[in-house]
Design a protein around this motif. Sequence first.
Motif, PDB file in Angstrom:
ATOM      1  N   THR A 234       0.845  -1.309  -0.032  1.00  4.14           N
ATOM      2  CA  THR A 234       0.147   0.073   0.096  1.00  4.14           C
ATOM      3  C   THR A 234       0.973   1.225   0.002  1.00  4.14           C
ATOM      4  O   THR A 234       0.425   2.280  -0.667  1.00  4.14           O
ATOM      5  CB  THR A 234      -0.726   0.046   1.384  1.00  4.14           C
ATOM      6  N   ALA A 235       2.044   1.499   0.806  1.00  4.01           N
ATOM      7  CA  ALA A 235       2.859   2.468   0.990  1.00  4.01           C
ATOM      8  C   ALA A 235       3.434   2.665  -0.469  1.00  4.01           C
ATOM      9  O   ALA A 235       3.792   3.897  -0.915  1.00  4.01           O
ATOM     10  CB  ALA A 235       3.990   2.237   1.984  1.00  4.01           C
ATOM     11  N   VAL A 236       3.862   1.455  -0.994  1.00  8.89           N
ATOM     12  CA  VAL A 236       4.625   1.666  -2.262  1.00  8.89           C
ATOM     13  C   VAL A 236       3.792   2.144  -3.291  1.00  8.89           C
ATOM     14  O   VAL A 236       4.202   3.272  -4.086  1.00  8.89           O
ATOM     15  CB  VAL A 236       4.942   0.128  -2.865  1.00  8.89           C
ATOM     16  N   GLY A 237       2.406   2.139  -3.268  1.00  2.00           N
ATOM     17  CA  GLY A 237       1.264   2.589  -4.278  1.00  2.00           C
ATOM     18  C   GLY A 237       1.025   3.940  -4.015  1.00  2.00           C
ATOM     19  O   GLY A 237       0.638   4.480  -4.997  1.00  2.00           O
ATOM     20  N   ARG A 238       1.420   4.308  -2.799  1.00  2.00           N
ATOM     21  CA  ARG A 238       1.100   5.858  -2.333  1.00  2.00           C
ATOM     22  C   ARG A 238       2.339   6.618  -2.504  1.00  2.00           C
ATOM     23  O   ARG A 238       2.229   7.801  -2.142  1.00  2.00           O
ATOM     24  CB  ARG A 238       0.627   5.826  -0.981  1.00  2.00           C
TER      25      ARG A 238
ATOM     26  N   CYS B  49       9.397   3.153  -7.138  1.00  2.00           N
ATOM     27  CA  CYS B  49       8.358   2.216  -6.836  1.00  2.00           C
ATOM     28  C   CYS B  49       8.203   1.084  -7.871  1.00  2.00           C
ATOM     29  O   CYS B  49       7.485  -0.116  -7.551  1.00  2.00           O
ATOM     30  CB  CYS B  49       6.831   2.857  -6.542  1.00  2.00           C
ATOM     31  N   HIS B  50       8.442   1.698  -9.107  1.00  2.00           N
ATOM     32  CA  HIS B  50       8.306   0.583 -10.349  1.00  2.00           C
ATOM     33  C   HIS B  50       9.315  -0.596 -10.202  1.00  2.00           C
ATOM     34  O   HIS B  50       9.019  -1.800 -10.725  1.00  2.00           O
ATOM     35  CB  HIS B  50       8.809   1.238 -11.603  1.00  2.00           C
TER      36      HIS B  50
ATOM     37  N   TYR C 151       0.879  -0.772 -10.767  1.00  2.00           N
ATOM     38  CA  TYR C 151       1.454   0.486 -10.892  1.00  2.00           C
ATOM     39  C   TYR C 151       0.471   1.577 -10.817  1.00  2.00           C
ATOM     40  O   TYR C 151      -0.577   1.609 -11.711  1.00  2.00           O
ATOM     41  CB  TYR C 151       2.343   0.480 -11.940  1.00  2.00           C
ATOM     42  N   HIS C 152       0.732   2.599 -10.109  1.00  2.00           N
ATOM     43  CA  HIS C 152      -0.450   3.633  -9.786  1.00  2.00           C
ATOM     44  C   HIS C 152      -0.559   4.567 -10.988  1.00  2.00           C
ATOM     45  O   HIS C 152      -1.698   4.877 -11.336  1.00  2.00           O
ATOM     46  CB  HIS C 152       0.182   4.567  -8.625  1.00  2.00           C
ATOM     47  N   TRP C 153       0.153   4.627 -11.789  1.00  2.00           N
ATOM     48  CA  TRP C 153       0.364   5.487 -13.118  1.00  2.00           C
ATOM     49  C   TRP C 153       0.055   4.531 -14.233  1.00  2.00           C
ATOM     50  O   TRP C 153       0.321   5.222 -15.459  1.00  2.00           O
ATOM     51  CB  TRP C 153       1.364   6.584 -13.158  1.00  2.00           C
TER      52      TRP C 153
ATOM     53  N   LYS D 282       5.009   1.227 -16.021  1.00  2.00           N
ATOM     54  CA  LYS D 282       5.919   0.277 -15.305  1.00  2.00           C
ATOM     55  C   LYS D 282       6.629  -0.503 -16.149  1.00  2.00           C
ATOM     56  O   LYS D 282       7.908  -0.605 -15.968  1.00  2.00           O
ATOM     57  CB  LYS D 282       5.150  -0.391 -14.193  1.00  2.00           C
ATOM     58  N   ARG D 283       6.037  -1.279 -17.027  1.00  2.93           N
ATOM     59  CA  ARG D 283       6.592  -1.870 -17.962  1.00  2.93           C
ATOM     60  C   ARG D 283       7.768  -1.384 -18.728  1.00  2.93           C
ATOM     61  O   ARG D 283       8.881  -1.793 -19.030  1.00  2.93           O
ATOM     62  CB  ARG D 283       5.720  -2.858 -18.816  1.00  2.93           C
TER      63      ARG D 283
END
Length: 278
Positions: free
Chosen positions: A231-235, A244-245, A257-259, A264-265
Amino acid sequence: MDTDQSYHYGVMRRAIDLIDANAGVPLSLDDLAAEMNMSPAHFQRLFSQWAGVSPKRYQQYLALGQAKALLRDRFTTLDVADAVGLSGSGRLHDLFIRWEAMTPGTYAQAGGGLTIRHGVFDTPFGPALAMGTDKGLCGLGFLSECTLDDGMEDLCSRWPEATFVHDPAPIKGWVDASFAQKGEAHLHMIGAPFQLKVWEALLQVPTGHVTTYSEIAGAIGNPRAVRAVGTAVGRNPVSFLIPCHRALRKSGALGGYHWGLPVKRAILAWESARTGAA
C-alpha cells in the motif's frame, strides 16, 4: 530537456502495445516500422535514441519472463543498501537526490500552510505532472494513461489543506535534473512515518535491479507487513525518482502501478536495456 521526448514515448508506447498484442512473438523491424508508418531506418533510429538499444533487443526486455529474469539475475536484497549508496550508479545514473521529509506533526496538518507549485513537463515516458514546495519536488505522476484532471485530483487529495498554484518555473530545474541524468533534484517527501520508511528503502534499489515487497518489509524491520508495504509503495507521490516501479511481487509478477502498468513495464525495460547496454 528534449522537447521531443513525449512524442518519442508515444511512438514507443504504440510499439509496446503491438508487441503485447502479438502474444510475445517477436516482430520484425520492417513490421514494426510499417505499423508506425515509418521507414525501417527512421523507426530504428528513433527507437534506439529513446531506448538505447535496438527494437529487437528491447523486445527481449518486454518478454513475459522479463520480471522473473530480473528477480533471478538482478535481484538486490536491501541488506546491502549501505554498499549501494544513494548516489552514483546506485541511483539514477549520475543524479544525486537531496531528500527532506516532513515531520509527523507537519504531515498531520495535511499540507496546511504549504504552497505547492505545479506544472506539466515533457519526460521520456510521456507528459508528467510535477508538484513542488520551496524545498523540493513532492509529487510526480505520469499522464500517458490518465487525464490531467485525474492526475491533479490524485495528487492534490494527498495534501488537502495545501495551497496549489500553477507555476512550473520554480520546479523546472528539479524536473529537468530528474530525467536528464545530471544535476541535482531536491525531494520534499510528505507522508506518514511508515510510508517514509518504505520510500527510503526504495531509494536503495539501484537502476536496472528490482526487489520485492517482502524484502522491503524485512528491510524496514516489519517482515510481516507485506500488504502494508504494498500500500505504501502504491502511495509513493514521486514516481520514478522514488522507484516504486522496481518493487515486484515475490512470484516475479509485475503487480500494479499507480500510473498505469504499461508505464511500469516501459520504465523497467528502459532501465534494464540501458543497464545492459552499459
